[in-house]
Design a protein around this motif. Structure first.
Motif, short mmCIF file in Angstrom:
data_model
loop_
_atom_site.label_atom_id
_atom_site.label_comp_id
_atom_site.label_asym_id
_atom_site.label_seq_id
_atom_site.Cartn_x
_atom_site.Cartn_y
_atom_site.Cartn_z
N THR A 63 0.87 -1.17 0.00
CA THR A 63 0.00 0.00 0.00
C THR A 63 0.91 1.21 0.00
O THR A 63 1.74 1.37 0.89
CB THR A 63 -0.91 0.02 1.25
OG1 THR A 63 -1.67 -1.18 1.28
CG2 THR A 63 -1.83 1.21 1.22
N SER A 64 0.78 2.06 -1.02
CA SER A 64 1.59 3.26 -1.13
C SER A 64 0.75 4.47 -0.72
O SER A 64 -0.31 4.71 -1.29
CB SER A 64 2.09 3.45 -2.56
OG SER A 64 2.96 2.41 -2.92
N ASP A 65 1.24 5.21 0.28
CA ASP A 65 0.51 6.39 0.77
C ASP A 65 0.79 7.63 -0.07
O ASP A 65 -0.12 8.37 -0.43
CB ASP A 65 0.88 6.69 2.22
CG ASP A 65 0.39 5.62 3.16
OD1 ASP A 65 -0.57 4.91 2.82
OD2 ASP A 65 0.97 5.48 4.25
N CYS A 66 2.08 7.89 -0.32
CA CYS A 66 2.47 9.10 -1.04
C CYS A 66 3.93 8.96 -1.46
O CYS A 66 4.59 8.00 -1.10
CB CYS A 66 2.30 10.32 -0.14
SG CYS A 66 3.26 10.28 1.39
N TYR A 67 4.42 9.93 -2.25
CA TYR A 67 5.82 9.85 -2.70
C TYR A 67 6.59 11.11 -2.34
O TYR A 67 6.02 12.16 -2.12
CB TYR A 67 5.90 9.60 -4.20
CG TYR A 67 5.65 10.84 -5.05
CD1 TYR A 67 6.70 11.68 -5.41
CD2 TYR A 67 4.38 11.16 -5.50
CE1 TYR A 67 6.50 12.81 -6.18
CE2 TYR A 67 4.15 12.29 -6.25
CZ TYR A 67 5.22 13.11 -6.60
OH TYR A 67 5.00 14.24 -7.35
N MET A 68 7.92 10.94 -2.27
CA MET A 68 8.86 12.04 -2.09
C MET A 68 9.98 11.86 -3.11
O MET A 68 10.19 10.77 -3.62
CB MET A 68 9.45 12.04 -0.67
CG MET A 68 8.45 12.35 0.43
SD MET A 68 7.88 14.05 0.41
CE MET A 68 9.33 14.91 0.99
N ASP A 80 8.09 5.86 -2.70
CA ASP A 80 6.76 5.79 -2.07
C ASP A 80 6.85 5.41 -0.59
O ASP A 80 7.58 4.47 -0.24
CB ASP A 80 5.88 4.76 -2.77
CG ASP A 80 5.37 5.25 -4.11
OD1 ASP A 80 5.88 6.27 -4.61
OD2 ASP A 80 4.47 4.59 -4.67
N LYS A 81 6.10 6.12 0.25
CA LYS A 81 5.94 5.74 1.65
C LYS A 81 4.98 4.55 1.62
O LYS A 81 3.83 4.70 1.20
CB LYS A 81 5.36 6.90 2.45
CG LYS A 81 5.23 6.62 3.92
CD LYS A 81 4.72 7.85 4.64
CE LYS A 81 4.61 7.56 6.12
NZ LYS A 81 4.05 8.73 6.82
N SER A 82 5.47 3.39 2.05
CA SER A 82 4.73 2.15 1.79
C SER A 82 4.57 1.27 3.01
O SER A 82 5.32 1.37 3.98
CB SER A 82 5.47 1.35 0.71
OG SER A 82 5.61 2.09 -0.47
#
Length: 114
Positions: A63-68, A80-82
């Motif tokens: 599950t990927s929340d968001c990216y940086m 990805d914050k996963s």
């Protein structure tokens, strides 16, 4: 001029509704389903020099929340914050690992920005 004021008022109402409904603007973004395309380290930050929290194996559920933006992997700088769910064999308990995975190794590259 009147039309600009109407658009601004509508935007303010929409934003207020989103904040009221979700509690924060960030909560309105949804996580995306994903999986690793190969076995790769899950890191504590979006860098290849960050500590390893665990591993994401080929086809593990992610599950990927968001990216940086971080260390570029083969030209892809997005991480990805996963949350990774893995198990050794069918019927074994599921282990969860949280951290950062380079989007280069993920099937779905559509996470929202953090």
């Amino acid at each position: 001029m009147r039309k600009i004021a109407q658009i601004a008022a509508l935007a303010a109402v929409t934003a207020a509704t989103a904040l009221t409904t979700t509690g924060t603007a960030e909560a309105a973004t949804e996580s995306i389903s994903n999986h690793c395309t190969t076995s790769v380290a899950v890191r504590s930050s979006y860098s290849t020099s960050a500590a390893i929290n665990g591993y994401c194996y080929t086809r593990s559920v992610v599950t990927s929340d968001c990216y940086m933006v971080g260390t570029s992997i083969f030209g892809n700088p997005y991480w990805d914050k996963s949350h990774v769910a893995t198990r050794d064999y069918v019927g074994d308990p599921v282990y969860y690992t949280n951290g950062w995975i380079s989007e280069y190794y993920l099937s779905n590259k559509n996470a929202p920005h953090c």
